[in-house]
Design an enzyme around this catalytic site. Sequence first.
Site, PDB file in Angstrom:
ATOM      1  N   GLY A  14       0.845  -1.209   0.000  1.00  0.00           N
ATOM      2  CA  GLY A  14       0.000   0.000   0.000  1.00  0.00           C
ATOM      3  C   GLY A  14       0.867   1.242   0.000  1.00  0.00           C
ATOM      4  O   GLY A  14       0.538   2.255   0.613  1.00  0.00           O
ATOM      5  N   ASP A  18      -2.410   6.877   1.187  1.00  0.00           N
ATOM      6  CA  ASP A  18      -2.379   8.089   2.008  1.00  0.00           C
ATOM      7  C   ASP A  18      -1.460   7.943   3.233  1.00  0.00           C
ATOM      8  O   ASP A  18      -0.688   8.833   3.558  1.00  0.00           O
ATOM      9  CB  ASP A  18      -3.839   8.370   2.437  1.00  0.00           C
ATOM     10  CG  ASP A  18      -3.935   9.547   3.349  1.00  0.00           C
ATOM     11  OD1 ASP A  18      -3.689  10.664   2.867  1.00  0.00           O
ATOM     12  OD2 ASP A  18      -4.242   9.364   4.542  1.00  0.00           O
ATOM     13  N   ARG A  48      -0.497  -1.463  -6.804  1.00  0.00           N
ATOM     14  CA  ARG A  48      -0.775  -1.922  -8.167  1.00  0.00           C
ATOM     15  C   ARG A  48      -0.285  -0.969  -9.257  1.00  0.00           C
ATOM     16  O   ARG A  48       0.127  -1.393 -10.315  1.00  0.00           O
ATOM     17  CB  ARG A  48      -2.281  -2.135  -8.364  1.00  0.00           C
ATOM     18  CG  ARG A  48      -2.827  -3.358  -7.667  1.00  0.00           C
ATOM     19  CD  ARG A  48      -4.319  -3.297  -7.617  1.00  0.00           C
ATOM     20  NE  ARG A  48      -4.756  -2.022  -7.051  1.00  0.00           N
ATOM     21  CZ  ARG A  48      -6.011  -1.687  -6.849  1.00  0.00           C
ATOM     22  NH1 ARG A  48      -6.966  -2.505  -7.189  1.00  0.00           N
ATOM     23  NH2 ARG A  48      -6.331  -0.522  -6.322  1.00  0.00           N
ATOM     24  N   LYS A 150      -4.948  -0.226  12.100  1.00  0.00           N
ATOM     25  CA  LYS A 150      -6.362  -0.353  12.448  1.00  0.00           C
ATOM     26  C   LYS A 150      -7.181  -0.209  11.174  1.00  0.00           C
ATOM     27  O   LYS A 150      -6.675   0.397  10.214  1.00  0.00           O
ATOM     28  CB  LYS A 150      -6.757   0.690  13.483  1.00  0.00           C
ATOM     29  CG  LYS A 150      -6.888   2.099  12.921  1.00  0.00           C
ATOM     30  CD  LYS A 150      -7.567   3.025  13.901  1.00  0.00           C
ATOM     31  CE  LYS A 150      -7.887   4.334  13.260  1.00  0.00           C
ATOM     32  NZ  LYS A 150      -8.480   5.345  14.077  1.00  0.00           N
ATOM     33  N   ASP A 179      -1.453   1.226  17.222  1.00  0.00           N
ATOM     34  CA  ASP A 179      -2.432   2.185  17.719  1.00  0.00           C
ATOM     35  C   ASP A 179      -1.606   3.456  17.851  1.00  0.00           C
ATOM     36  O   ASP A 179      -0.830   3.584  18.806  1.00  0.00           O
ATOM     37  CB  ASP A 179      -2.998   1.753  19.080  1.00  0.00           C
ATOM     38  CG  ASP A 179      -4.077   2.715  19.548  1.00  0.00           C
ATOM     39  OD1 ASP A 179      -3.895   3.936  19.363  1.00  0.00           O
ATOM     40  OD2 ASP A 179      -5.093   2.260  20.096  1.00  0.00           O
ATOM     41  N   HIS A 180      -1.732   4.350  16.886  1.00  0.00           N
ATOM     42  CA  HIS A 180      -0.747   5.438  16.844  1.00  0.00           C
ATOM     43  C   HIS A 180      -0.821   6.349  18.067  1.00  0.00           C
ATOM     44  O   HIS A 180       0.127   7.068  18.355  1.00  0.00           O
ATOM     45  CB  HIS A 180      -0.816   6.219  15.530  1.00  0.00           C
ATOM     46  CG  HIS A 180      -2.036   7.063  15.393  1.00  0.00           C
ATOM     47  ND1 HIS A 180      -3.223   6.583  14.914  1.00  0.00           N
ATOM     48  CD2 HIS A 180      -2.260   8.354  15.685  1.00  0.00           C
ATOM     49  CE1 HIS A 180      -4.117   7.546  14.910  1.00  0.00           C
ATOM     50  NE2 HIS A 180      -3.565   8.630  15.386  1.00  0.00           N
ATOM     51  N   HIS A 242      -8.109   3.791  20.604  1.00  0.00           N
ATOM     52  CA  HIS A 242      -7.372   4.882  21.252  1.00  0.00           C
ATOM     53  C   HIS A 242      -7.917   5.255  22.635  1.00  0.00           C
ATOM     54  O   HIS A 242      -7.154   5.431  23.586  1.00  0.00           O
ATOM     55  CB  HIS A 242      -7.410   6.141  20.374  1.00  0.00           C
ATOM     56  CG  HIS A 242      -7.100   5.892  18.940  1.00  0.00           C
ATOM     57  ND1 HIS A 242      -6.037   5.114  18.532  1.00  0.00           N
ATOM     58  CD2 HIS A 242      -7.710   6.299  17.799  1.00  0.00           C
ATOM     59  CE1 HIS A 242      -6.002   5.071  17.202  1.00  0.00           C
ATOM     60  NE2 HIS A 242      -7.015   5.772  16.742  1.00  0.00           N
TER      61      HIS A 242
HETATM   62  P1  NAP Z   1      -5.374   4.181   0.763  1.00  0.00           P
HETATM   63  O1  NAP Z   1      -4.924   5.589   0.594  1.00  0.00           O
HETATM   64  O2  NAP Z   1      -6.669   3.751   0.202  1.00  0.00           O
HETATM   65  O3  NAP Z   1      -4.225   3.265   0.139  1.00  0.00           O
HETATM   66  C1  NAP Z   1      -4.384   1.919  -0.165  1.00  0.00           C
HETATM   67  C2  NAP Z   1      -3.114   1.387  -0.816  1.00  0.00           C
HETATM   68  O4  NAP Z   1      -3.302   0.006  -1.141  1.00  0.00           O
HETATM   69  C3  NAP Z   1      -2.721   2.096  -2.077  1.00  0.00           C
HETATM   70  O5  NAP Z   1      -1.314   2.186  -2.131  1.00  0.00           O
HETATM   71  C4  NAP Z   1      -3.223   1.146  -3.175  1.00  0.00           C
HETATM   72  O6  NAP Z   1      -2.442   1.380  -4.299  1.00  0.00           O
HETATM   73  C5  NAP Z   1      -2.956  -0.197  -2.513  1.00  0.00           C
HETATM   74  N1  NAP Z   1      -3.781  -1.292  -3.004  1.00  0.00           N
HETATM   75  C6  NAP Z   1      -5.143  -1.368  -3.024  1.00  0.00           C
HETATM   76  N2  NAP Z   1      -5.536  -2.562  -3.517  1.00  0.00           N
HETATM   77  C7  NAP Z   1      -4.416  -3.251  -3.816  1.00  0.00           C
HETATM   78  C8  NAP Z   1      -4.155  -4.531  -4.350  1.00  0.00           C
HETATM   79  N3  NAP Z   1      -5.144  -5.370  -4.679  1.00  0.00           N
HETATM   80  N4  NAP Z   1      -2.871  -4.918  -4.526  1.00  0.00           N
HETATM   81  C9  NAP Z   1      -1.850  -4.089  -4.216  1.00  0.00           C
HETATM   82  N5  NAP Z   1      -2.039  -2.868  -3.683  1.00  0.00           N
HETATM   83  C10 NAP Z   1      -3.296  -2.447  -3.502  1.00  0.00           C
HETATM   84  O7  NAP Z   1      -5.385   3.765   2.282  1.00  0.00           O
HETATM   85  P2  NAP Z   1      -4.633   4.453   3.528  1.00  0.00           P
HETATM   86  O8  NAP Z   1      -5.428   5.629   3.971  1.00  0.00           O
HETATM   87  O9  NAP Z   1      -3.200   4.660   3.205  1.00  0.00           O
HETATM   88  O10 NAP Z   1      -4.816   3.352   4.653  1.00  0.00           O
HETATM   89  C11 NAP Z   1      -4.059   2.147   4.690  1.00  0.00           C
HETATM   90  C12 NAP Z   1      -4.369   1.407   5.973  1.00  0.00           C
HETATM   91  O11 NAP Z   1      -4.005   2.214   7.056  1.00  0.00           O
HETATM   92  C13 NAP Z   1      -5.841   1.070   6.170  1.00  0.00           C
HETATM   93  O12 NAP Z   1      -5.928  -0.139   6.893  1.00  0.00           O
HETATM   94  C14 NAP Z   1      -6.335   2.215   7.022  1.00  0.00           C
HETATM   95  O13 NAP Z   1      -7.474   1.867   7.773  1.00  0.00           O
HETATM   96  C15 NAP Z   1      -5.136   2.436   7.897  1.00  0.00           C
HETATM   97  N6  NAP Z   1      -5.030   3.760   8.474  1.00  0.00           N
HETATM   98  C16 NAP Z   1      -4.841   4.858   7.685  1.00  0.00           C
HETATM   99  C17 NAP Z   1      -4.695   6.103   8.261  1.00  0.00           C
HETATM  100  C18 NAP Z   1      -4.434   7.335   7.433  1.00  0.00           C
HETATM  101  O14 NAP Z   1      -4.141   8.371   8.029  1.00  0.00           O
HETATM  102  N7  NAP Z   1      -4.523   7.263   6.141  1.00  0.00           N
HETATM  103  C19 NAP Z   1      -4.761   6.254   9.656  1.00  0.00           C
HETATM  104  C20 NAP Z   1      -4.949   5.115  10.445  1.00  0.00           C
HETATM  105  C21 NAP Z   1      -5.073   3.874   9.836  1.00  0.00           C
HETATM  106  P3  NAP Z   1      -2.893   1.055  -5.818  1.00  0.00           P
HETATM  107  O15 NAP Z   1      -4.217   1.679  -6.016  1.00  0.00           O
HETATM  108  O16 NAP Z   1      -1.781   1.658  -6.635  1.00  0.00           O
HETATM  109  O17 NAP Z   1      -2.912  -0.417  -5.908  1.00  0.00           O
END
Ligand code: NAP
Length: 497
Positions: A14, A18, A48, A150, A179-180, A242
């Site tokens: 991933g 974000d 991907r 999470k 758990d940040h 949290h």
């Molecule tokens: P996001 O922005 O939706 O990113 C998802 C990532 O997964 C992208 O890099 C996407 O890239 C990749 N991906 C999706 N399907 C895929 C597949 N089949 N094969 C390979 N790669 C794939 O999500 P995020 O916000 O970074 O969150 C990631 C995790 O962290 C989640 O569990 C979220 O609940 C957790 N989280 C995030 C935050 C935050 O601040 N963002 C905070 C706390 C927890 P491609 O589209 O290029 O494949």
Amino acid sequence: MDNMNPKSIIVIFGATGDLAKRKLFPSLYRLYEKGHLNEQFAVVGVARRPLSADEFRNYVRDSVETAFHQKLADGRFTSHFYYHPFDVTEAESYQRLKSLLEQLDGTYKTEGNRIFYLAMAPEFFGTVTSRLQSEGLTETHGFKRLVIEKPFGHDLASAEKLNDEIRRVFSEREIYRIDHYLGKEMVQNIEVIRFSNAIFEPLWNNRFIANIQITSSETLGVEDRGRYYDHSGALRDMVQNHMLQMVALLAMEPPIKLTTDDIRHEKVKVLRALRPIAHDEVDRYFVRGQYGRGVIHGKNVPAYREEPNVDPDSNTETFVAGKLLIDNFRWAGVPFYIRTGKRMAEKSTKIVVQFKDVPMNLYYRTNETIAPNLLVIHIQPDEGITLHLNGKKTGESTTITAPFQLDYCNNCIDGINTPEAYEKLLYDCMRGDATNFTHWDEVAASWQFVDPISEVWANTKASDFPNYAAGSMGPAAADELLKKDGFHWWPIEHPRS
Ligand code: NAP
């Protein structure tokens, strides 16, 4: 292994998402800049979209430059980054990832150490871990660790299922559940303040503490996370993890030693001692809210139900207040009030410990009884502690008091830039310190507590939603919750903010 300068390959699944962009790359950069990462590390991004290695390095560079508002002087840091595009559901690609890891292990002399960081949607966690095993990526002569974000399940049953899947491949000691909040400076300080000061611990119980209040409020709405949030809500997004982690740190017994196991053991005991809330008691102990339209920082903002990707008739709560009771010797009878929500009046996380009144009050404050002593722990954005005391009002007779505050501010001093939570947690994981990550027992006990509340809320439509205006401190019922017990939420400003 040199524990201060860990050697490892970090595979970020991933890597174009974000979280990687906003938190992981900047945190790795900070560790590199501080010299915590020596040159023996490599990061492999997986996602991907088709990017070349150079494009990925530019992407990493951009994310760091955006985070710190400065240009990177050279490509030394980004040269450690590699990219391997594939769909994680396709088995074949893991073999090529394996060859890349072996090659990088030789180049960077990382001694076979591998960290797999799952920064992607939880539905992939099981698939990725089982592929890592079946394709031989977890067979290594160094350590293997799994970092997961999470949400860890959406209830106890789904969390158990997920845990079973990842435990087939990684042992509990190899799993780092983020758990940040546990990486935040002042959350880590709770234990230190409690257990290193002789003046607090003797008072830290039901004989001297009237109640404890934990507030974590945001001014932001759901932004572009509507699709995720509308299925989650504040209870699952904030309380299960949290908020309950902060309760555990505030209420735990002193650990025998400062080891990971000893600290986690004490936290689990608190979570197990939470008085369960039966379905028919939920309304008595918990309040849910959803924001309507309102004004934040002088700007009109839409109601939750008007946000993108949110059901226009959504029953999802964006605010939770609750009263928790801990049935053990130390805390019997002391309410822990928690409150968290989106689109509230201020962005702030703080803890207020309200001490009981003096046994016989001889003084008064003009027109009021004297104020209780409060210990306030400011978690964010200000970091510090304030002790609220009473003293003689200057120039008045000795019977008239005035409140005053002893204040310590952790991040007010120029030049002190407290490390980001992710920076500390990544470093801990690389060094093998799991203390500030959640153990499965903590996750399970937290879901056990939260499940009856979410069941009731899922099955009963909230007829009063939206019930608080954006820019307020939540619905009136959240104030009633404390008023019934003769308390109120303390509106605490940090003295220096
Ligand atoms: P996001 O922005 O939706 O990113 C998802 C990532 O997964 C992208 O890099 C996407 O890239 C990749 N991906 C999706 N399907 C895929 C597949 N089949 N094969 C390979 N790669 C794939 O999500 P995020 O916000 O970074 O969150 C990631 C995790 O962290 C989640 O569990 C979220 O609940 C957790 N989280 C995030 C935050 C935050 O601040 N963002 C905070 C706390 C927890 P491609 O589209 O290029 O494949």
